[in-house]
Design a protein around this motif. Sequence first.
Motif, PDB file in Angstrom:
ATOM      1  N   GLU A 103       0.827  -1.211   0.000  1.00  0.00           N
ATOM      2  CA  GLU A 103       0.000   0.000   0.000  1.00  0.00           C
ATOM      3  C   GLU A 103       0.858   1.256   0.000  1.00  0.00           C
ATOM      4  OE1 GLU A 103      -3.189  -0.294  -0.568  1.00  0.00           O
ATOM      5  OE2 GLU A 103      -2.948  -2.459  -0.519  1.00  0.00           O
ATOM      6  N   TRP A 104       1.970   1.196   0.694  1.00  0.00           N
ATOM      7  CA  TRP A 104       2.872   2.353   0.761  1.00  0.00           C
ATOM      8  C   TRP A 104       3.425   2.713  -0.609  1.00  0.00           C
ATOM      9  CZ3 TRP A 104       8.186   2.635  -0.378  1.00  0.00           C
ATOM     10  CH2 TRP A 104       8.799   3.850  -0.057  1.00  0.00           C
ATOM     11  N   GLN A 105       3.788   1.709  -1.400  1.00  0.00           N
ATOM     12  CA  GLN A 105       4.556   1.962  -2.619  1.00  0.00           C
ATOM     13  C   GLN A 105       3.809   2.757  -3.697  1.00  0.00           C
ATOM     14  OE1 GLN A 105       4.115  -0.118  -5.748  1.00  0.00           O
ATOM     15  NE2 GLN A 105       2.299  -1.088  -4.889  1.00  0.00           N
ATOM     16  N   HIS A 106       2.490   2.608  -3.778  1.00  0.00           N
ATOM     17  CA  HIS A 106       1.745   3.250  -4.876  1.00  0.00           C
ATOM     18  C   HIS A 106       2.085   4.729  -5.054  1.00  0.00           C
ATOM     19  CE1 HIS A 106      -1.127   0.008  -5.745  1.00  0.00           C
ATOM     20  NE2 HIS A 106      -1.310  -0.161  -4.455  1.00  0.00           N
ATOM     21  N   MET A 107       1.854   5.497  -3.981  1.00  0.00           N
ATOM     22  CA  MET A 107       1.977   6.956  -4.098  1.00  0.00           C
ATOM     23  C   MET A 107       3.384   7.437  -3.765  1.00  0.00           C
ATOM     24  SD  MET A 107      -1.250   8.857  -4.218  1.00  0.00           S
ATOM     25  CE  MET A 107      -1.186  10.013  -2.838  1.00  0.00           C
ATOM     26  N   LEU A 147      13.505   6.708  -2.457  1.00  0.00           N
ATOM     27  CA  LEU A 147      14.603   5.736  -2.391  1.00  0.00           C
ATOM     28  C   LEU A 147      15.305   5.842  -1.037  1.00  0.00           C
ATOM     29  CD1 LEU A 147      16.007   6.124  -6.034  1.00  0.00           C
ATOM     30  CD2 LEU A 147      14.795   4.122  -5.099  1.00  0.00           C
ATOM     31  N   ASP A 148      15.388   7.067  -0.507  1.00  0.00           N
ATOM     32  CA  ASP A 148      15.935   7.246   0.851  1.00  0.00           C
ATOM     33  C   ASP A 148      15.152   6.418   1.872  1.00  0.00           C
ATOM     34  OD1 ASP A 148      17.734   9.124  -0.128  1.00  0.00           O
ATOM     35  OD2 ASP A 148      16.661  10.877   0.648  1.00  0.00           O
ATOM     36  N   VAL A 149      13.824   6.431   1.733  1.00  0.00           N
ATOM     37  CA  VAL A 149      12.990   5.684   2.694  1.00  0.00           C
ATOM     38  C   VAL A 149      13.218   4.178   2.535  1.00  0.00           C
ATOM     39  CG1 VAL A 149      10.626   5.230   3.498  1.00  0.00           C
ATOM     40  CG2 VAL A 149      11.256   7.532   2.737  1.00  0.00           C
ATOM     41  N   VAL A 150      13.381   3.721   1.292  1.00  0.00           N
ATOM     42  CA  VAL A 150      13.685   2.299   1.087  1.00  0.00           C
ATOM     43  C   VAL A 150      15.027   1.968   1.750  1.00  0.00           C
ATOM     44  CG1 VAL A 150      14.193   0.496  -0.611  1.00  0.00           C
ATOM     45  CG2 VAL A 150      12.346   2.134  -1.049  1.00  0.00           C
ATOM     46  N   GLU A 151      16.036   2.789   1.494  1.00  0.00           N
ATOM     47  CA  GLU A 151      17.382   2.540   2.032  1.00  0.00           C
ATOM     48  C   GLU A 151      17.414   2.615   3.565  1.00  0.00           C
ATOM     49  OE1 GLU A 151      20.155   2.022   0.060  1.00  0.00           O
ATOM     50  OE2 GLU A 151      21.837   2.366   1.445  1.00  0.00           O
ATOM     51  N   GLU A 152      16.790   3.657   4.105  1.00  0.00           N
ATOM     52  CA  GLU A 152      16.975   3.950   5.539  1.00  0.00           C
ATOM     53  C   GLU A 152      15.894   3.359   6.444  1.00  0.00           C
ATOM     54  OE1 GLU A 152      17.202   8.199   5.537  1.00  0.00           O
ATOM     55  OE2 GLU A 152      18.884   8.138   4.094  1.00  0.00           O
ATOM     56  N   VAL A 153      14.690   3.185   5.893  1.00  0.00           N
ATOM     57  CA  VAL A 153      13.614   2.668   6.753  1.00  0.00           C
ATOM     58  C   VAL A 153      13.326   1.199   6.437  1.00  0.00           C
ATOM     59  CG1 VAL A 153      11.245   2.985   7.539  1.00  0.00           C
ATOM     60  CG2 VAL A 153      12.634   4.990   6.967  1.00  0.00           C
ATOM     61  N   TRP A 154      12.916   0.908   5.207  1.00  0.00           N
ATOM     62  CA  TRP A 154      12.555  -0.475   4.872  1.00  0.00           C
ATOM     63  C   TRP A 154      13.741  -1.422   4.996  1.00  0.00           C
ATOM     64  CZ3 TRP A 154       7.675  -1.904   4.818  1.00  0.00           C
ATOM     65  CH2 TRP A 154       6.683  -0.985   4.483  1.00  0.00           C
TER      66      TRP A 154
END
Lengths: 228, 228
Positions: A103-107, A147-154
């Motif tokens: 759900e997060w990825q869409h927007m 991409l920052d959120v993918v790298e740092e959070v996910w």
Amino acid sequence: MSAPIRYYYDKMSQPSRALLIIFRLSNMPFEDCVVALRNGEHLTEDFKRQVNRFQRVPCIHDNGYKLAESVAILRYLSAKGKIPEHLYPKYFVDQSRVDEFLEWQHMSLRLTCAMYFRTVWLEPLLTGRTPTESKIETMRMHMERNLDVVEEVWLESSDFLTGSTLTVADIFAACEIEQTRMADYDVRIKYPKIRAWLKRVRQSCNPHYDVAHEFVYNISGTGPQAKL
Amino acid sequence: MSAPIRYYYDKMSQPSRALLIIFRLSNMPFEDCVVALRNGEHLTEDFKRQVNRFQRVPCIHDNGYKLAESVAILRYLSAKGKIPEHLYPKYFVDQSRVDEFLEWQHMSLRLTCAMYFRTVWLEPLLTGRTPTESKIETMRMHMERNLDVVEEVWLESSDFLTGSTLTVADIFAACEIEQTRMADYDVRIKYPKIRAWLKRVRQSCNPHYDVAHEFVYNISGTGPQAKL
């Protein structure tokens, strides 16, 4: 015995590739219905009436039942027992963590990677006009914020997006990020965790990952040696 | 007995309102945790560490389990038996039709209604600058392309988006469309089916619908008489 589902897709579409990889990893039989978006095959009245009322791919027909939207399709087929539990968990708490990503990825990731690809690669191809440097910069900024959120959070403390093993979340995410290669964006430069994770995803999904990304590799001209 | 879930939300956020209406319609007890987005309460390090790593609303804490993304939250609570079946079906085929809408709306209805609201109402408020007529026109065009799909495809032949009765799909959609009233957009003018459907959704959800839209009504200044 019921007929295999009909799968309508185009390898140029990110969620189409994600489902293609997931179906093949799941050993799910399906009838291959390729739709050439580049020829506008999805824009005809026939397609709208007979295949998908939203005139998009991917979509499926399951013995006459028509369903669109990749994540809805995935959940439907999981409920039918077609997708192994390690790819999409059945236990609701584990499933909610995968759903949270889907759900997060869409927007966020999907929207901004697609907009970057569109601005840098697709629109110049369709219109013959080159985007301004400042427009590209804005699109890159939006994309890199996600991409920052993918790298740092996910990917903060795990090998895959939602834990220690591959799930459909990783496959959907990787297919979005791979799309930007065609617009000559190399995600590996700024993002070491994404770089290592993409390698893991590709290894876990091959040979299906490379089959799905055949056009992406060809268009990006990076060839097999430069695969992420 | 376990503690009620903690629900973090702001009535200015469309999916926050949708979940608020759904929780109240479901008679689900929850602890009210209002987050004032306008004061940036979600942007602190404390919020990131303790409430939601993505620094957004809505999100929940269920006995320490933190979950974000409205649609993921809905499914999680449905799996826990907190959401009645008539709002979110348990039979997988019916569920897939609702899921199809929930997945469709992100990059179409939600994105374009939110962008219209942002361009016409939020950005002028934050920056003091008025958007150009051509920018407003572009945003309206994008939004109306999706309102067309709601009017002509989703509402083609049924009283509600996914059939003859109200589901969570209608509630999510209505909350997105209501947001545009604050930007003085009146969806009723061009869209007779949406107009009639919005009335049905409000009636089916009240008094909770009006409670959730309290700020929207006040800001749009249309008052109860002009409610959609």
